[in-house]
Every structure is written in structure tokens, then in C-alpha cells.
Design a protein around this motif. Structure first.
Motif, PDB file in Angstrom:
ATOM      1  N   GLU A  47      25.377 -97.625  -5.334  1.00 22.78           N
ATOM      2  CA  GLU A  47      27.012 -97.185  -5.401  1.00 22.78           C
ATOM      3  C   GLU A  47      27.883 -98.680  -5.008  1.00 22.78           C
ATOM      4  OE1 GLU A  47      28.234 -94.069  -2.844  1.00 22.78           O
ATOM      5  OE2 GLU A  47      26.800 -92.932  -3.600  1.00 22.78           O
ATOM      6  N   GLU A  48      29.032 -98.515  -5.353  1.00 20.98           N
ATOM      7  CA  GLU A  48      30.085 -99.733  -5.054  1.00 20.98           C
ATOM      8  C   GLU A  48      29.908 -99.419  -3.426  1.00 20.98           C
ATOM      9  OE1 GLU A  48      33.776-100.662  -7.055  1.00 20.98           O
ATOM     10  OE2 GLU A  48      34.767 -99.174  -5.425  1.00 20.98           O
ATOM     11  N   ARG A  83      31.828-101.672  -8.589  1.00 21.61           N
ATOM     12  CA  ARG A  83      31.862-101.063  -9.884  1.00 21.61           C
ATOM     13  C   ARG A  83      33.202-100.612 -10.395  1.00 21.61           C
ATOM     14  NH1 ARG A  83      26.450-100.592 -11.407  1.00 21.61           N
ATOM     15  NH2 ARG A  83      24.979 -99.857  -9.691  1.00 21.61           N
ATOM     16  N   PRO A  84      34.026-101.790 -10.849  1.00 22.76           N
ATOM     17  CA  PRO A  84      35.247-101.787 -11.409  1.00 22.76           C
ATOM     18  C   PRO A  84      35.336-101.070 -12.311  1.00 22.76           C
ATOM     19  CG  PRO A  84      34.292-103.948 -11.296  1.00 22.76           C
ATOM     20  CD  PRO A  84      33.216-103.229 -11.206  1.00 22.76           C
ATOM     21  N   ARG A  85      36.641-100.017 -12.388  1.00 24.54           N
ATOM     22  CA  ARG A  85      37.110 -99.246 -13.469  1.00 24.54           C
ATOM     23  C   ARG A  85      37.965-100.303 -14.594  1.00 24.54           C
ATOM     24  NH1 ARG A  85      40.819 -96.355 -10.922  1.00 24.54           N
ATOM     25  NH2 ARG A  85      40.217 -96.997  -8.862  1.00 24.54           N
ATOM     26  N   THR A  86      38.460-101.297 -13.743  1.00 26.26           N
ATOM     27  CA  THR A  86      39.150-102.548 -14.541  1.00 26.26           C
ATOM     28  C   THR A  86      38.261-102.912 -15.753  1.00 26.26           C
ATOM     29  OG1 THR A  86      40.344-102.961 -12.824  1.00 26.26           O
ATOM     30  CG2 THR A  86      40.379-104.549 -14.577  1.00 26.26           C
ATOM     31  N   PRO A  87      38.690-102.674 -16.920  1.00 29.85           N
ATOM     32  CA  PRO A  87      37.816-103.041 -18.049  1.00 29.85           C
ATOM     33  C   PRO A  87      37.279-104.754 -17.887  1.00 29.85           C
ATOM     34  CG  PRO A  87      39.902-102.665 -18.946  1.00 29.85           C
ATOM     35  CD  PRO A  87      40.004-102.335 -17.472  1.00 29.85           C
ATOM     36  N   ALA A 139      25.772 -98.472 -15.474  1.00 30.74           N
ATOM     37  CA  ALA A 139      27.303 -98.902 -15.098  1.00 30.74           C
ATOM     38  C   ALA A 139      27.480-100.237 -14.899  1.00 30.74           C
ATOM     39  CB  ALA A 139      27.519 -97.794 -13.992  1.00 30.74           C
ATOM     40  N   TYR A 193      40.879-105.347  -3.345  1.00 30.11           N
ATOM     41  CA  TYR A 193      40.260-104.772  -4.384  1.00 30.11           C
ATOM     42  C   TYR A 193      40.885-103.382  -4.842  1.00 30.11           C
ATOM     43  CZ  TYR A 193      36.595-102.584  -7.049  1.00 30.11           C
ATOM     44  OH  TYR A 193      35.774-101.891  -8.117  1.00 30.11           O
ATOM     45  N   ASP A 194      41.183-102.448  -3.834  1.00 31.93           N
ATOM     46  CA  ASP A 194      41.784-101.390  -4.552  1.00 31.93           C
ATOM     47  C   ASP A 194      43.174-101.540  -5.001  1.00 31.93           C
ATOM     48  OD1 ASP A 194      39.941 -99.789  -3.495  1.00 31.93           O
ATOM     49  OD2 ASP A 194      40.826 -99.257  -1.505  1.00 31.93           O
ATOM     50  N   GLU A 197      42.583-102.851  -8.583  1.00 35.91           N
ATOM     51  CA  GLU A 197      42.081-101.707  -9.385  1.00 35.91           C
ATOM     52  C   GLU A 197      43.291-100.551  -9.841  1.00 35.91           C
ATOM     53  OE1 GLU A 197      38.923-101.957 -11.077  1.00 35.91           O
ATOM     54  OE2 GLU A 197      37.960-100.338  -9.903  1.00 35.91           O
TER      55      GLU A 197
END
Ligand code: BTN
Length: 266
Positions: A47-48, A83-87, A139, A193-194, A197
Motif C-alpha cells: 500500500e501507499e 500510489r498517486p491518483r494524479t495521472p 496499480a 503530497y496530499d 494530489e
């Protein structure tokens, strides 16, 4: 290592558990590279937030295939799994985001030198290395490595053909508690980081600019096929270096600063 922070962290893990990044920690006396430790964990579905910290690396690596050298037990050497949600196409500024967090965590006035150096008074105190793992069957992962010269005496600092190196010990004249610094760093990295994101690098540009060690200096960059010289004018919302040259302003997404002219010394 008795007295090293691995043994102390093992007995004080709630400190790390409080932080979102670092709540799972792999604390190693020695490894080839913490990047590899985290890469293997990422491939296994970790996990992240996993962090690998080592007292010593036998094959530490830096940007552009360079080696990263640090004497055992004196530096801060860590890799974090994100595990970025940013593409992926918008992840380039992640190195700058980490640079902000690292520079703001230090007990000395520090700056950032695009794209990945953390500097104090023109010397390199640390560096950031981002490696992406974007294989289609799993992922996406970003492995964020940080190397900081903490309690390295002047004689133990690496000699490079780039920037001179420095350490917190050299700057402060006294050793720094590496565990305390690690905890501060993980907290700040998590917050930056938050923010990245949630709102993109645009939300962090001002903080970057407050730390920007290149701004206003004449710099020369190696762009691979060519070099470019101009006045560094900050970064844009995509994390690209803005360079004002004879043909106008360019936004550079990749490159290596090979020369900085100090206006004070010109
Ligand atoms: C650079 O300035 O070129 C980046 C240096 C990054 C070094 C760190 S040390 C911890 C992590 N593991 C590695 O092998 N490299 C990064």
C-alpha cells in the motif's frame, strides 16, 4: 547497529505510525538501494505509505544513473511508496513537491535547485529521486527516494564534478537526531503530497518559489541535444523551469543545470 536509528525506530514505531506516510516501515541496516526494496514491495501489491529506511546502501543511486554515496549510519536514506491518483503525465512536479517538503523540514535555511537538489548556501545537502512503476497489469506506483547528508563530517562527503556537497553536521557544527528528522520529514512529505494530489502543483508554486535557489541567476542547462543559457525565472504550474533567454522565455520540462552564474560574484 546499537544506537543507530534503526534500533531506536524499532522500539519507537508509534512515532512513525502517527504519520500517514511511513505507517508501514522497513528499517534496514543495509540494502543495495531502498528504491529496490520499495519497488519489490510495490510489485507485490504493498500500500501507499510504505517507507524503507537504510543505515547503509551498497548500490545507492541518484538521478541520471549516478551513484549515491553515503557513509553508514550518518545519512538519511529512504524511499517511500506512493500510489498517486494524479495521472502519470502530470507527475513530473512530484520531485519539486518532495524538494519543498524536504527543504522545509531542515533545521537550517535550505533551498531547492531544479529539478531535484536540496541545497544550503550553494552546496548540495540532499537529493530526490522519483522512479515510476507504470506496468499495465498493476496499480501505478511512484517510488520517492530521498538522500540527505545529515551527520556526515566534511571528510566523508562525496566529491562530485557538480555541486560541492555539504551536510547538516557541517552547517550546524553539531549532530542532528536522524529519527526526529525522519518523523518531521514524513509528516511534511505527506502534507505536501496530499496538497499536490488534491490541487495540483499550481497550489505549491508559491512555496517552491520561496525556496528557489536558481531564480534570478544566469544558468546553463544541458538539454541533451543542446545547451540553453538564460535567467532562471521560476517554475510554471507543470513544474517546468522557466528560462528567459535571448529568444524569449522557454519552459523546460527536463534538463540538467550545469552552470550557475552568481550575480553577486559577476
Ligand atoms: C540525486 O540527487 O541524484 C538523487 C539522490 C537520491 C538518493 C536516495 S538515497 C535513498 C534512495 N535510494 C537510492 O538508491 N536512492 C535514493
Amino acid at each position: 547497529m546499537r544506537g543507530g536509528y534503526c534500533s531506536r525506530v524499532a522500539g519507537a514505531s508509534p512515532l512513525l505510525l502517527g504519520a500517514r506516510l511511513g505507517r508501514h516501515a522497513s528499517l534496514l541496516e543495509e540494502c543495495a538501494s531502498t528504491q529496490e526494496v520499495v519497488r519489490a514491495a510495490a510489485a507485490g501489491g504493498a500500500e501507499e505509505g510504505l517507507v524503507a529506511v537504510a543505515e547503509h546502501q551498497s548500490a545507492g543511486r541518484g538521478r541520471l544513473g549516478r551513484r549515491w554515496l553515503a557513509p553508514p549510519g550518518q545519512a538519511l536514506l529512504l524511499s517511500l511508496l506512493l500510489r498517486p491518483r494524479t495521472p502519470p503525465e502530470r507527475l513530473a512536479p512530484l520531485s519539486l513537491v518532495a524538494g519543498i517538503a524536504v527543504a522545509e523540514s531542515l533545521p537550517v535555511p535550505a533551498g531547492v535547485r531544479w529539478p531535484n537538489d536540496v541545497v544550503v548556501g550553494g552546496a548540495k545537502l540532499g537529493g530526490i529521486l522519483i522512479e515510476l512503476d507504470l506496468l499495465p497489469d498493476r496499480a501505478p506506483a511512484a517510488i520517492l527516494g530521498v538522500g540527505l547528508n545529515v551527520n556526515v563530517p566534511a571528510a566523508g562527503l562525496p566529491v562530485t564534478d557538480r555541486l560541492p556537497a555539504t551536510s547538516l553536521l557541517v552547517e550546524l557544527g553539531a549532530p542532528v537526531d536522524r529519527l526526529g528528522l525522519l518523523v518531521t520529514l514524513l509528516g511534511r512529505l505527506g502534507d505536501a503530497y496530499d496538497e499536490f494530489e488534491a490541487r495540483g502543483f499550481e497550489a505549491l508554486v508559491e512555496r517552491y518559489e520561496a525556496l528557489d535557489a536558481l531564480r534570478g541567476h544566469e544558468v546553463t542547462l544541458d538539454l541533451g541535444a543542446e545547451t540553453a543559457t538564460g535567467i532562471a525565472a521560476g517554475v510554471d504550474a507543470a513544474g517546468r523551469l522557466l528560462l528567459d533567454g535571448p529568444a524569449g522565455r522557454r519552459a523546460l520540462g527536463a534538463g540538467e543545470v550545469v552552470r550557475v552564474l552568481d550575480p553577486a560574484a559577476a
